[in-house]
Design an enzyme around this catalytic site. Sequence first.
Site, PDB file in Angstrom:
ATOM      1  N   ARG A  52      25.290  29.812  33.982  1.00 41.89           N
ATOM      2  CA  ARG A  52      26.715  29.818  34.144  1.00 41.89           C
ATOM      3  C   ARG A  52      27.336  31.251  33.760  1.00 41.89           C
ATOM      4  NH1 ARG A  52      29.798  27.495  30.666  1.00 41.89           N
ATOM      5  NH2 ARG A  52      28.479  25.483  30.258  1.00 41.89           N
ATOM      6  N   TYR A  69      48.857  36.779  50.483  1.00 38.46           N
ATOM      7  CA  TYR A  69      48.064  35.710  50.736  1.00 38.46           C
ATOM      8  C   TYR A  69      48.662  34.540  50.205  1.00 38.46           C
ATOM      9  CZ  TYR A  69      43.916  32.491  50.646  1.00 38.46           C
ATOM     10  OH  TYR A  69      43.405  31.747  50.971  1.00 38.46           O
ATOM     11  N   ASP A 126      44.889  43.307  45.547  1.00 40.45           N
ATOM     12  CA  ASP A 126      43.965  42.492  46.368  1.00 40.45           C
ATOM     13  C   ASP A 126      43.796  43.567  47.724  1.00 40.45           C
ATOM     14  OD1 ASP A 126      43.040  41.006  48.377  1.00 40.45           O
ATOM     15  OD2 ASP A 126      44.500  39.221  48.175  1.00 40.45           O
ATOM     16  N   LYS A 150      35.085  37.401  53.095  1.00 43.86           N
ATOM     17  CA  LYS A 150      35.659  38.048  54.179  1.00 43.86           C
ATOM     18  C   LYS A 150      34.740  39.378  54.476  1.00 43.86           C
ATOM     19  CE  LYS A 150      38.835  35.140  53.531  1.00 43.86           C
ATOM     20  NZ  LYS A 150      39.896  35.236  52.682  1.00 43.86           N
TER      21      LYS A 150
HETATM   22  C1  LIG Z   1      40.601  34.679  51.749  1.00 46.01           C
HETATM   23  C2  LIG Z   1      41.671  35.530  50.899  1.00 46.01           C
HETATM   24  C3  LIG Z   1      41.649  35.253  49.354  1.00 46.01           C
HETATM   25  C4  LIG Z   1      41.099  34.090  48.705  1.00 46.01           C
HETATM   26  O1  LIG Z   1      39.826  34.103  48.914  1.00 46.01           O
HETATM   27  P1  LIG Z   1      38.734  32.809  49.113  1.00 46.01           P
HETATM   28  O2  LIG Z   1      37.403  33.486  49.006  1.00 46.01           O
HETATM   29  O3  LIG Z   1      39.170  32.226  50.298  1.00 46.01           O
HETATM   30  O4  LIG Z   1      39.205  32.070  47.740  1.00 46.01           O
HETATM   31  C5  LIG Z   1      42.671  36.136  48.717  1.00 46.01           C
HETATM   32  N1  LIG Z   1      43.363  37.137  49.428  1.00 46.01           N
HETATM   33  C6  LIG Z   1      43.127  37.330  50.538  1.00 46.01           C
HETATM   34  C7  LIG Z   1      43.908  38.653  51.040  1.00 46.01           C
HETATM   35  C8  LIG Z   1      42.488  36.490  51.449  1.00 46.01           C
HETATM   36  O5  LIG Z   1      42.244  36.881  52.726  1.00 46.01           O
END
Ligand SMILES: *Cc1c(COP(=O)(O)O)cnc(C)c1O
Length: 383
Positions: free
Chosen positions: A54, A106, A179, A204
């Site tokens: 963890r 997001y 982000d 992503k």
């Molecule tokens: C998908 C996404 C998130 C969240 O990520 P997860 O891996 O789905 O939890 C946050 N910010 C953006 C811009 C995203 O596309």
Amino acid sequence: MPRRNAPLSPATRAAQALRMIDPVTGAVVPGIQPASTFARDADYAPRQSYIYARDGGPTVEHAEKVLADLDGAAESLLFASGMAAISAFTETFARGDHVIAPKVMYHGGQTWLHRIAERRGVEVTWIDQGDPAALGAALRPGRTTWVWVETPANPNWDVVDIAASAEAAHAAGARLFVDCTAAPPPCLQALALGADIAFHSATKYMGGHSDLTAGVLSFADAKAGAEMRPIRSLLGSTIAAFDAWLLIRGLRTLYLRWDRACANALAIAQAMQGHPKIAEVLYPGLPSHPGHAIAKAQMTGGFGGMLSLMVTGDGSIARDVARFCEVFVPATSLGGVESLIEHRKVVEGPHSIVPNQLLRLSCGIEAPEDLVADLEQALERAA
Ligand SMILES: *Cc1c(COP(=O)(O)O)cnc(C)c1O
């Protein structure tokens, strides 16, 4: 020209996952270490730095080293998903903190910030991050603790000037969280531009194959990274070893996939501009996009694989286009090798402020002519 003493390019370092050849077997691919616990030595001391999974382990650590290298970070920490990283970050907020965040961002992160604001007594000012004056007006010197920006931002792909945002935030005693999910390291170095934390949903582009969920917080400052470690351990949101291993594999082709996704997005944006059923193409790579000039200066390796199409009509045509596509997969998410199309308002739910006419495209690595032809046939079939 001899390049013997030149530093290796990040594309080379990523392709070799930092050249961590297994010292025992010589394997060019790292092993997966799935152990949940690690035996101590004769003096009852940890043999290396590992105690319990963890807190992290060898496979997670390898992935984190590659990520820190690509982000130019003092430290990168991996989480079980992007939202796990975001919720660990917001765990550092204290009652009375003032935070600035974008009105359009997001939706999962926004839903979570609303919840934190309501339950924790954290005040959030929501701004139009496409308006360069909005941040200055919202900052409260000495009170604002964090400024959150997303660039390019879902689903309009607004571009935010990171260096200017960092300067304004720091002058007011605040820190900057970016982000960068839609702009990974091949095109954007958020920390070098002044951000304190670069966040990626590694689900992503970084993973890139739609086969894992992961999130990364990359820290400019080692102390901030060290402070986050126990939070991650106690929340129990560390990534699993197998997913970290898949991520290392994905990162090896990140630069290659990124170039193709950018080229495909540009080809589609250009083909869709002026189409009789498309009212507007939202892509930072087009000179017509309001964020193009900043994007050109700040995104040095392409404008990304994400774009949105504003379809003419009341929204039913947009939904039909998403239904009629045969190459684009009708699914949410982004950054994978396969192209995805989504009617964003349906995906976000009834409270979404995304226009009904908006289709969000994630361009993968397929042949561009197949993607363009697919959109053209779907647009033709849609009423
Ligand atoms: C998908 C996404 C998130 C969240 O990520 P997860 O891996 O789905 O939890 C946050 N910010 C953006 C811009 C995203 O596309």
